[in-house]
Design a protein around this motif. Structure first.
Motif, PDB file in Angstrom:
ATOM      1  N   TYR A 143      72.536  26.411  53.950  1.00 16.26           N
ATOM      2  CA  TYR A 143      72.503  27.723  53.284  1.00 16.26           C
ATOM      3  C   TYR A 143      72.077  28.783  54.284  1.00 16.26           C
ATOM      4  O   TYR A 143      70.983  28.726  54.851  1.00 16.26           O
ATOM      5  N   PHE A 144      72.966  29.752  54.528  1.00 10.72           N
ATOM      6  CA  PHE A 144      72.672  30.865  55.426  1.00 10.72           C
ATOM      7  C   PHE A 144      72.387  32.108  54.576  1.00 10.72           C
ATOM      8  O   PHE A 144      73.249  32.561  53.824  1.00 10.72           O
ATOM      9  N   GLN A 145      71.199  32.672  54.734  1.00  9.62           N
ATOM     10  CA  GLN A 145      70.842  33.895  54.009  1.00  9.62           C
ATOM     11  C   GLN A 145      70.861  35.079  54.953  1.00  9.62           C
ATOM     12  O   GLN A 145      70.253  35.055  56.026  1.00  9.62           O
ATOM     13  N   GLY A 146      71.583  36.124  54.560  1.00 14.14           N
ATOM     14  CA  GLY A 146      71.629  37.337  55.367  1.00 14.14           C
ATOM     15  C   GLY A 146      70.302  38.068  55.355  1.00 14.14           C
ATOM     16  O   GLY A 146      69.419  37.812  54.530  1.00 14.14           O
ATOM     17  N   GLU A 147      70.166  39.002  56.296  1.00 12.37           N
ATOM     18  CA  GLU A 147      68.897  39.735  56.410  1.00 12.37           C
ATOM     19  C   GLU A 147      68.688  40.669  55.218  1.00 12.37           C
ATOM     20  O   GLU A 147      69.641  41.228  54.669  1.00 12.37           O
ATOM     21  N   GLN A 148      67.443  40.822  54.828  1.00 11.35           N
ATOM     22  CA  GLN A 148      67.076  41.730  53.752  1.00 11.35           C
ATOM     23  C   GLN A 148      66.865  43.119  54.343  1.00 11.35           C
ATOM     24  O   GLN A 148      66.001  43.314  55.200  1.00 11.35           O
ATOM     25  N   ILE A 149      67.702  44.059  53.896  1.00 11.97           N
ATOM     26  CA  ILE A 149      67.578  45.428  54.390  1.00 11.97           C
ATOM     27  C   ILE A 149      66.367  46.080  53.742  1.00 11.97           C
ATOM     28  O   ILE A 149      66.240  46.105  52.516  1.00 11.97           O
ATOM     29  N   GLU A 150      65.457  46.594  54.543  1.00 15.27           N
ATOM     30  CA  GLU A 150      64.188  47.122  54.048  1.00 15.27           C
ATOM     31  C   GLU A 150      64.416  48.294  53.105  1.00 15.27           C
ATOM     32  O   GLU A 150      65.217  49.189  53.382  1.00 15.27           O
ATOM     33  N   ASP A 151      63.673  48.259  51.972  1.00 16.84           N
ATOM     34  CA  ASP A 151      63.708  49.323  50.956  1.00 16.84           C
ATOM     35  C   ASP A 151      65.081  49.497  50.324  1.00 16.84           C
ATOM     36  O   ASP A 151      65.382  50.542  49.767  1.00 16.84           O
ATOM     37  N   ARG A 152      65.920  48.483  50.420  1.00 19.71           N
ATOM     38  CA  ARG A 152      67.235  48.548  49.777  1.00 19.71           C
ATOM     39  C   ARG A 152      67.488  47.246  49.028  1.00 19.71           C
ATOM     40  O   ARG A 152      66.851  46.225  49.279  1.00 19.71           O
ATOM     41  N   GLU A 153      68.431  47.288  48.087  1.00 15.74           N
ATOM     42  CA  GLU A 153      68.714  46.118  47.272  1.00 15.74           C
ATOM     43  C   GLU A 153      69.783  45.218  47.885  1.00 15.74           C
ATOM     44  O   GLU A 153      69.949  44.086  47.446  1.00 15.74           O
ATOM     45  N   GLU A 154      70.520  45.693  48.882  1.00 14.86           N
ATOM     46  CA  GLU A 154      71.628  44.924  49.410  1.00 14.86           C
ATOM     47  C   GLU A 154      71.165  43.880  50.429  1.00 14.86           C
ATOM     48  O   GLU A 154      70.142  44.017  51.078  1.00 14.86           O
ATOM     49  N   ILE A 155      71.996  42.819  50.530  1.00 16.59           N
ATOM     50  CA  ILE A 155      71.815  41.796  51.558  1.00 16.59           C
ATOM     51  C   ILE A 155      72.680  42.150  52.759  1.00 16.59           C
ATOM     52  O   ILE A 155      73.842  42.558  52.612  1.00 16.59           O
ATOM     53  N   GLY A 156      72.113  41.977  53.965  1.00 16.09           N
ATOM     54  CA  GLY A 156      72.829  42.346  55.182  1.00 16.09           C
ATOM     55  C   GLY A 156      73.508  41.155  55.853  1.00 16.09           C
ATOM     56  O   GLY A 156      73.667  40.084  55.272  1.00 16.09           O
TER      57      GLY A 156
END
Length: 497
Positions: free
Chosen positions: A74-87
Motif C-alpha cells: 500500500y502506497f500512500q501519497g503525501e498529505q498536503i498541509e492544511d488541505r483535504e487532498e492527497i498528494g
C-alpha cells in the motif's frame, strides 16, 4: 489473488504500508464548522498483519519487500498541509510520480496486490499491471483525505475479517465508498470522483474463475469424458430480510439500494468463494419437480462451511459424475452461486416509503445509538442464514463497513461508536446543505418498536374491598366497573381454567 482461500496463508494476510512524510500519523485538517472524523489506526488486527515504513529509502523498501513478501503493498501519497487532498508519492530520496521510477522499485518479487492511494494514478497502475502485478487498485483523479480514509478502512476491514479475494474485497469497499463518501457528500473533492461516470477507486485485474472441467476418465475410451458436464441446479427459496443501516433518514433511491446490493453480493461471494464442502448425502428431489428429472440425475443434500465458518445446507441436483466427486461438486456450487446469479435484490416497500412519520427511534444496542434507516432485501435462504451467523461475531467487520447495524432485529456486534461517527461524518456534511437530497421522514420499523405498556391487574379476592378513588362512592363504583370490564376476558379465562 490477495489472499488464498486454502493453504498455509489462510489465516493471515500481510500488508506493507509505505507512507510519505516524517510521521506515520496522517493528519487531517481541523475545522470548527465540520464534524469530527475519527481517523482509524493503521495496525494489525484480526487476520491482517501490518508493517509500516515511514518515508523509506528505495534500498530499505526493496529489502523489506524481499524479506516480508507481503500480500498487499500500500502506497500512500503525501498529505498536503492544511488541505483535504492527497498528494503524489515522494520519499526522502526519490520522486515516484513516473511509471519508470515506481516500477523500478520492484525486482523479481512482485506482490499479488498493490494499492496506490495517490491522485491521477492510472498510468502508474497500468505500468505495474503490465510488469506482472496481478491486481492494482488506483484512483483516476484527485480525492479527499476523508474519502481515501473511508475506502481504505473498508478494504482493510474486509481483509481482517475474512479470507477474501482482491476482487471481492474491492467490490465491497467500493460499494461502501459509493454509499457514504460519494452519495452523501457534495464537496468538490467527491464531485471529482464522478467525472467519467465511475466514481472512486478502480481495480485492474480479472476476477478468478472456478475449475469445473470434468476429471479425466479412468478408462481412456470412456464416453463423455471430453464433453461439458451439465450444470447443477440449486433449490432454495428467496426470503425478505430487513436491515437497519447507519445514516440519516433519506429516500431509498436507486443509488442507495444499488450500493447495498453490490456490497452484500460481494460479502456473500467472499463467504462462498472460500467455502468448503464437508458432507453430502442422497436426498429426495423436490416433490413438484421430481417428474422433470432426466435419467442419470441425482439429488444431494450438501453441507458447507463458508469462509467465516458459517454453516449452510443446500439441496443440489446434477449428474452422477458431478455429484459423486466432492471437489467437482464444490466447484460447481461455487460457480453457480457466484458467477451465474445475482444473490441480493432490493425489496422496496411502497407503503412505508410514501407514509411520512417520525424518524426511527435510536437504540443503544444498535449502531451505538446512532441514527438508522430501514432497508428490505430479497436474498436466498442460505444467504440469510450466513448473515444471521455473522452478525453476532465481534471480530467480523464487513457488515459494519456497509453501515449495517441490525439484521432482522439482530444487532451487529462489531459496530463501535467510532464507526458510527465515521459513517455519519459524510451524512452530516450533506445535512448542512440548505437543499438536501430527497429528505423524508420514515415510520418506526414495526419490528423495532417496543410493545405498548400493559397494565395487568390480578382479580381481587372476594375478601378484599373494591379499589376506590376519591371520596365519592359513585366515582369509586365507576372505576371498579371499568376495571371489571377491561379484565372481563382475563377473568373468564381464569374461571374456566
Amino acid at each position: 489473488m490477495m489472499f488464498h482461500a486454502q493453504g498455509p496463508l489462510r489465516n493471515h494476510c500481510t500488508l506493507l504500508a509505505v507512507l510519505c512524510g516524517k510521521s506515520g500519523e496522517q493528519k487531517l485538517p481541523l475545522s470548527d464548522d465540520k464534524p469530527r472524523y475519527p481517523l482509524p489506526e493503521l495496525a494489525s488486527n484480526g487476520r491482517l498483519e501490518v508493517q509500516v515504513l515511514n518515508n523509506p529509502s528505495t534500498d530499505e523498501f526493496r529489502q523489506v519487500l524481499q524479506s516480508l513478501e507481503p500480500s498487499i503493498v500500500y502506497f500512500q501519497g503525501e498529505q498536503i498541509e492544511d488541505r483535504e487532498e492527497i498528494g503524489s508519492l515522494r520519499w526522502a530520496d526519490a520522486d515516484l510520480s513516473t511509471p519508470e521510477s515506481l516500477c523500478g522499485l520492484f525486482g523479481s518479487t512482485l506482490p499479488p496486490t498493490v494499492y496506490l492511494e495517490i491522485p491521477n494514478g492510472e498510468k502508474l497502475a497500468e505500468a505495474l499491471h503490465s510488469k506482472g502485478v496481478p491486481y492494482v487498485i488506483y484512483w483516476k483523479s484527485s480525492f479527499s483525505c476523508y474519502a481515501a480514509s473511508h475506502f481504505r478502512q473498508a478494504l482493510l476491514s474486509v481483509v481482517q475479517s475474512s479470507c477474501s479475494h482482491t476482487c471481492d474485497a474491492f467490490q465491497l469497499a467500493h460499494a461502501s465508498f459509493r454509499l457514504y463518501s460519494v452519495w452523501n457528500n457534495n464537496t468538490p473533492a467527491s464531485n471529482n470522483q464522478k467525472v467519467g461516470g465511475k466514481p472512486g477507486p478502480r481495480l485492474l485485474g480479472d476476477p478468478p474463475k472456478f475449475d469445473i472441467s470434468p476429471p479425466e476418465a479412468d478408462d481412456q475410451g470412456e464416453e463423455g469424458s471430453s464433453g461439458a458436464l451439465p450444470a447443477i441446479k440449486i433449490y432454495d427459496d428467496d426470503v425478505t430480510m430487513r436491515f437497519l443501516v447507519c445514516g440519516l433518514t433519506c429516500t431509498l433511491d436507486a443509488c442507495v439500494l444499488g450500493c447495498l446490493e453490490d456490497g452484500l453480493n460481494a460479502l456473500l461471494n467472499i463467504e462462498i468463494r472460500g467455502s468448503k464442502l464437508h458432507n453430502r448425502t442422497s436426498a429426495p428431489p423436490p416433490p413438484l419437480q421430481a417428474g422433470t428429472f432426466s435419467r442419470g440425475v441425482v439429488t444431494m443434500r450438501c453441507d458447507l462451511s463458508t469462509c467465516s465458518s458459517a454453516h449452510i445446507s443446500l439441496l443440489v441436483s446434477g449428474s452422477a459424475q458431478t455429484c459423486f466427486n466432492d471437489q467437482l461438486l464444490e466447484n460447481h456450487i461455487k460457480s453457480e452461486l457466484i458467477e451465474n446469479s445475482q444473490l441480493v435484490h432490493a425489496s422496496t416497500n411502497s407503503e412505508e416509503s410514501k407514509s411520512p412519520s417520525s424518524e426511527p427511534r435510536k437504540s443503544a444496542s444498535i449502531a451505538c445509538g446512532a441514527s438508522v434507516f430501514e432497508v428490505s432485501m430479497k436474498l436466498p435462504t442460505w444467504a440469510s442464514q450466513v448473515l444471521r451467523q455473522l452478525a453476532p461475531d465481534v471480530t467480523y467487520r464487513s457488515l459494519v463497513m456497509l453501515g449495517i447495524a441490525s439484521i432482522q432485529g439482530l444487532s451487529v456486534a462489531s459496530f463501535e461508536k467510532d464507526d458510527a461517527d465515521r459513517l455519519l461524518f459524510f451524512c452530516k456534511k450533506q445535512s448542512k446543505d440548505p437543499h438536501p437530497r430527497n429528505p423524508i421522514l420514515t415510520r418506526h420499523p414495526s419490528w423495532l418498536i417496543p410493545p405498548s405498556p400493559c397494565r395487568k391487574r390480578s382479580e381481587p379476592s372476594r375478601e378484599t374491598k373494591p379499589l376506590t378513588f376519591g371520596c365519592g362512592g359513585e366515582n369509586g363504583g365507576s372505576f371498579k366497573q371499568k376495571v371489571a370490564c377491561c379484565c372481563n376476558e382475563a377473568n373468564t379465562t381464569h374461571s374456566s381454567s
